[in-house]
Design a protein around this motif. Structure first.
Motif, PDB file in Angstrom:
ATOM      1  N   HIS A  75      38.689  50.782  35.943  1.00 53.62           N
ATOM      2  CA  HIS A  75      39.281  50.400  36.907  1.00 53.62           C
ATOM      3  C   HIS A  75      38.433  49.488  38.059  1.00 53.62           C
ATOM      4  O   HIS A  75      38.578  48.442  38.389  1.00 53.62           O
ATOM      5  CB  HIS A  75      39.948  51.350  37.760  1.00 53.62           C
ATOM      6  N   VAL A  78      37.247  45.795  37.341  1.00 56.54           N
ATOM      7  CA  VAL A  78      38.094  44.584  37.580  1.00 56.54           C
ATOM      8  C   VAL A  78      37.752  44.101  38.699  1.00 56.54           C
ATOM      9  O   VAL A  78      37.627  42.847  39.070  1.00 56.54           O
ATOM     10  CB  VAL A  78      39.658  45.192  37.670  1.00 56.54           C
ATOM     11  N   TYR A  79      37.497  45.055  39.858  1.00 54.91           N
ATOM     12  CA  TYR A  79      37.020  44.311  41.046  1.00 54.91           C
ATOM     13  C   TYR A  79      35.626  43.960  41.172  1.00 54.91           C
ATOM     14  O   TYR A  79      35.296  42.937  41.683  1.00 54.91           O
ATOM     15  CB  TYR A  79      37.041  45.398  42.229  1.00 54.91           C
ATOM     16  N   ALA A  82      36.508  40.369  39.701  1.00 54.51           N
ATOM     17  CA  ALA A  82      37.358  39.473  40.420  1.00 54.51           C
ATOM     18  C   ALA A  82      36.885  39.188  41.875  1.00 54.51           C
ATOM     19  O   ALA A  82      37.210  37.863  42.388  1.00 54.51           O
ATOM     20  CB  ALA A  82      38.794  40.303  40.566  1.00 54.51           C
TER      21      ALA A  82
END
Length: 112
Positions: A75, A78-79, A82
């Motif tokens: 999880h 993803v950051y 991004a």
């Protein structure tokens, strides 16, 4: 990178005046410092489970442990991917649109 931004900024460059790209890089580096040891531990446990039968992730152990440990990293990753893309976009879009960076900043700040 975090130490460079914290201690080696130009004189007069406060935290509020840093570009969003720098904020994005600091955020990503902090995320990497926090979550990469966790995924390394997960991979070492998986390697030891295959090489030395320690039953971490087998039916006698907990088959869902690997899934949970990998999700704990998946999880935030993803950051990690991004945030730099959004930070670069936020630096490029005001130049290409010939508008002030403040307009782009308020757009991304409201989105976040």
């Amino acid at each position: 990178m975090v130490a460079t931004v914290m201690f080696r900024r130009a004189p007069g460059l406060t935290w509020g005046r840093l570009p969003l790209f720098v904020w994005g890089q600091v955020t990503v580096n902090l995320l990497m410092l926090i979550w990469f040891p966790e995924i390394q531990t997960t991979f070492v446990m998986a390697l030891l489970d295959k090489v030395v039968p320690l039953n971490f992730f087998t039916a006698t152990g907990s088959p869902l442990t690997y899934l949970m440990l990998f999700w704990l990293f998946g999880h935030p990753e993803v950051y990690i991917i991004a945030v730099p893309a959004f930070a670069i976009w936020n630096e490029i879009s005001p130049v290409m649109a010939q508008k002030s960076p403040l307009a782009s900043f308020s757009c991304w700040a409201c989105t976040g």
